[in-house]
Motif scaffolding. Structure first.
Motif, PDB file in Angstrom:
ATOM      1  N   THR A 133       0.849  -1.194   0.000  1.00  0.00           N
ATOM      2  CA  THR A 133       0.000   0.000   0.000  1.00  0.00           C
ATOM      3  C   THR A 133       0.880   1.238   0.000  1.00  0.00           C
TER       4      THR A 133
ATOM      5  N   ASN B  13     -14.431   4.847   1.296  1.00  0.00           N
ATOM      6  CA  ASN B  13     -13.368   4.582   2.274  1.00  0.00           C
ATOM      7  C   ASN B  13     -12.774   5.896   2.826  1.00  0.00           C
ATOM      8  N   LYS B  14     -11.875   5.764   3.787  1.00  0.00           N
ATOM      9  CA  LYS B  14     -11.127   6.880   4.405  1.00  0.00           C
ATOM     10  C   LYS B  14     -12.032   7.881   5.112  1.00  0.00           C
TER      11      LYS B  14
ATOM     12  N   SER C 293     -13.785   3.070   7.324  1.00  0.00           N
ATOM     13  CA  SER C 293     -12.369   3.419   7.399  1.00  0.00           C
ATOM     14  C   SER C 293     -11.615   2.105   7.482  1.00  0.00           C
ATOM     15  N   SER C 294     -10.751   1.856   6.519  1.00  0.00           N
ATOM     16  CA  SER C 294      -9.973   0.601   6.559  1.00  0.00           C
ATOM     17  C   SER C 294      -9.026   0.600   7.751  1.00  0.00           C
ATOM     18  N   PHE C 295      -8.808   1.768   8.325  1.00  0.00           N
ATOM     19  CA  PHE C 295      -7.927   1.846   9.490  1.00  0.00           C
ATOM     20  C   PHE C 295      -8.659   1.477  10.779  1.00  0.00           C
TER      21      PHE C 295
HETATM   22  N1  LIG Z   1      -6.808   7.815   6.532  1.00  0.00           N
HETATM   23  C1  LIG Z   1      -6.962   6.722   5.787  1.00  0.00           C
HETATM   24  N2  LIG Z   1      -6.061   6.425   4.855  1.00  0.00           N
HETATM   25  C2  LIG Z   1      -6.224   5.298   4.128  1.00  0.00           C
HETATM   26  C3  LIG Z   1      -7.331   4.436   4.321  1.00  0.00           C
HETATM   27  N3  LIG Z   1      -7.237   3.424   3.447  1.00  0.00           N
HETATM   28  C4  LIG Z   1      -6.102   3.637   2.757  1.00  0.00           C
HETATM   29  N4  LIG Z   1      -5.482   4.763   3.154  1.00  0.00           N
HETATM   30  C5  LIG Z   1      -4.220   5.323   2.649  1.00  0.00           C
HETATM   31  O1  LIG Z   1      -4.394   5.685   1.274  1.00  0.00           O
HETATM   32  C6  LIG Z   1      -3.207   5.419   0.549  1.00  0.00           C
HETATM   33  C7  LIG Z   1      -3.520   4.508  -0.650  1.00  0.00           C
HETATM   34  O2  LIG Z   1      -3.945   3.276  -0.134  1.00  0.00           O
HETATM   35  P1  LIG Z   1      -3.793   1.910  -0.953  1.00  0.00           P
HETATM   36  O3  LIG Z   1      -4.446   0.871  -0.143  1.00  0.00           O
HETATM   37  O4  LIG Z   1      -2.383   1.695  -1.365  1.00  0.00           O
HETATM   38  O5  LIG Z   1      -4.686   2.281  -2.224  1.00  0.00           O
HETATM   39  P2  LIG Z   1      -4.945   1.415  -3.542  1.00  0.00           P
HETATM   40  O6  LIG Z   1      -6.326   1.699  -3.968  1.00  0.00           O
HETATM   41  O7  LIG Z   1      -4.563   0.022  -3.322  1.00  0.00           O
HETATM   42  O8  LIG Z   1      -3.925   2.109  -4.541  1.00  0.00           O
HETATM   43  P3  LIG Z   1      -3.413   1.562  -5.973  1.00  0.00           P
HETATM   44  O9  LIG Z   1      -2.987   0.155  -5.786  1.00  0.00           O
HETATM   45  O10 LIG Z   1      -2.284   2.491  -6.260  1.00  0.00           O
HETATM   46  O11 LIG Z   1      -4.534   1.734  -6.921  1.00  0.00           O
HETATM   47  C8  LIG Z   1      -2.218   4.809   1.518  1.00  0.00           C
HETATM   48  O12 LIG Z   1      -1.359   5.811   1.983  1.00  0.00           O
HETATM   49  C9  LIG Z   1      -3.103   4.306   2.650  1.00  0.00           C
HETATM   50  O13 LIG Z   1      -2.438   4.286   3.906  1.00  0.00           O
HETATM   51  C10 LIG Z   1      -8.294   4.792   5.327  1.00  0.00           C
HETATM   52  O14 LIG Z   1      -9.306   4.124   5.566  1.00  0.00           O
HETATM   53  N5  LIG Z   1      -8.050   5.939   6.032  1.00  0.00           N
END
Ligand SMILES: Nc1nc2c(ncn2[C@@H]2O[C@H](COP(=O)(O)OP(=O)(O)OP(=O)(O)O)[C@@H](O)[C@H]2O)c(=O)[nH]1
Ligand SMILES: [Mg+2]
Length: 385
Positions: free
Chosen positions: A74, A155-156, A198-200
């Motif tokens: 990630t 998300n987020k 929130s995935s966190f």
């Molecule tokens: N605050 C917050 N940040 C998040 C959350 N989920 C993911 N992030 C952040 O968002 C960024 C991208 O997350 P990834 O999971 O790598 O996203 P992805 O959709 O897989 O990205 P690609 O593979 O590039 O398409 C990272 O810095 C994560 O830590 C969330 O629920 N809350």
């Protein structure tokens, strides 16, 4: 009504559910059903814009931190370039597919779905974050055309909450506004359900609702696999798991009662303990009592794992750990085989109904003890509100 008669009623109910009048044929059928339950494969596609948090969501579902060596990469610069399958660590028949991010200017949803082999998946989760993106709607439409189901996850949410923490608008109002915005944009794809997460922190917002919805729309077998695989982070999730694990006890109890001729005895039965033990080991993982899940819980809650382990006291939980050759916290008083039956391992019973009743009672008792332990673990972890 006495205990005995209600157990009998359960037995006949079990036969009825399998459409069998012959107890032994029903037990054989129950074993087949149980095998199907264990081996069903669930393929979940996670898609959406680059950087929306697809890989983070998959890691959260697999109960892995981003730093875990088996986690999906990630980050702001990491981009998932091709569909990658991640099996669930404790439920390998649950497969999470991390699909490449959408969002390039000449993105063609139809071609994208062909490229990622859409037919592989049971359903799609479209992840979005921050502002709503047109590509998400294109994708949703194409998924619908291919007669596949999708669920929309925003998300987020923790980020959104933080960014308005200056108090102009309260949390509930903000969540309502985000939900409304998603509905408005998704209207043309038939008002699908939207889940804010929130995935966190899966404890918050709509994650539990998402799991409940998926479970209710999947087949019994796939729903069971899904709920078993979800990490336990609240009492409510523990209760959900309890209900589901109880729901299939009858199947394991009946499967364990298939007639086996015991040498030197005129028609007799032995309960197949292996089936009961496998069921309980499955419960142990599903409830998060295993070493790895406890470590993860310890990291999430900042409570020492040794403290969490102290909450595990039931002889059944300890005997399962012993059985799995994981050094238990204290020596079990009895082996799991002994605990499963008060009359000892090779219980001779008169008929399948007796065997069923024995196994049902034992499994229910053992599951309840494990649930009690996990409640204590959640309490120590501070997750029992
Ligand atoms: N605050 C917050 N940040 C998040 C959350 N989920 C993911 N992030 C952040 O968002 C960024 C991208 O997350 P990834 O999971 O790598 O996203 P992805 O959709 O897989 O990205 P690609 O593979 O590039 O398409 C990272 O810095 C994560 O830590 C969330 O629920 N809350
Ligand atoms: Mg990714």
């Amino acid at each position: 009504m006495t205990d005995d008669s209600s157990a009998d009623m359960n037995f006949s109910g079990a036969l009825q559910r399998l459409g069998e009048s012959d107890p032994n044929a029903a037990a054989v059928k129950a074993k087949e059903e149980l095998d199907r339950l264990d081996s069903v494969t669930l393929n979940i596609a996670v898609t959406g814009e680059a950087g929306a948090g697809k890989s983070s969501f998959i890691n959260a579902l697999r109960d892995l931190s981003d730093e875990d060596e088996n986690s999906a990469p990630t980050g702001l610069t990491e981009t998932t370039k091709k569909a990658t399958m991640y099996t669930h660590p404790t439920k390998p028949n649950v497969r999470l597919w991390d699909l490449p991010g959408i969002g390039t200017p000449n993105f063609k949803a139809n071609q994208y779905l062909k490229d990622v082999k859409f037919e592989t998946y049971d359903f799609f989760i479209i992840i979005s974050s921050e502002r709503f993106k047109e590509n998400d709607v294109y994708l949703a439409k194409e998924i619908q055309k291919k007669q596949k189901r999708f669920y929309f996850v925003r998300n987020k949410i923790d980020n959104d909450i933080c960014s308005v923490a200056n108090g102009k608008i309260n949390e509930q109002q903000l969540l309502c506004a985000i939900r409304e915005d998603c509905y408005r944009n998704l209207k043309e794809v038939g008002n699908p359900k939207v889940f804010l997460i929130s995935s966190f922190d899966l404890r918050k917002y709509d994650f539990e609702n998402l799991v409940g919805t998926l479970e209710s729309e999947l087949s019994d077998q796939k729903g069971f696999a899904l709920v078993q695989s979800v990490p336990v982070y609240s009492l409510a999730m523990l209760e959900k798991k309890k209900a589901l694990l109880e729901k299939f006890i009858w199947l394991a109890a009946l499967a364990s009662s298939a007639c086996t001729l015991v040498p030197n005895q005129f028609i007799s039965l032995i309960t197949d303990k292996a089936i009961l033990i496998v069921y309980l080991i499955g419960c142990h993982y599903a409830l998060g009592l295993n070493e790895k899940s406890l470590k993860q819980l310890s990291e999430r809650t900042n409570k020492p794992v040794s403290l969490l382990k102290l909450a595990i006291k039931s002889p059944v939980s300890l005997a399962v750990l012993d059985r799995m050759r994981i050094s238990p916290m204290a020596k079990p008083v009895k082996s799991l085989e002994d605990l499963l039956d008060s009359k000892n391992l090779a219980v001779n019973v008169q008929n399948t109904a007796d065997a069923f009743r024995n196994s049902h009672t034992n499994l229910t008792r053992a599951l309840n003890e494990m649930i009690k332990d996990m409640r204590q673990v959640l309490q120590v972890a501070g997750l029992d509100e």
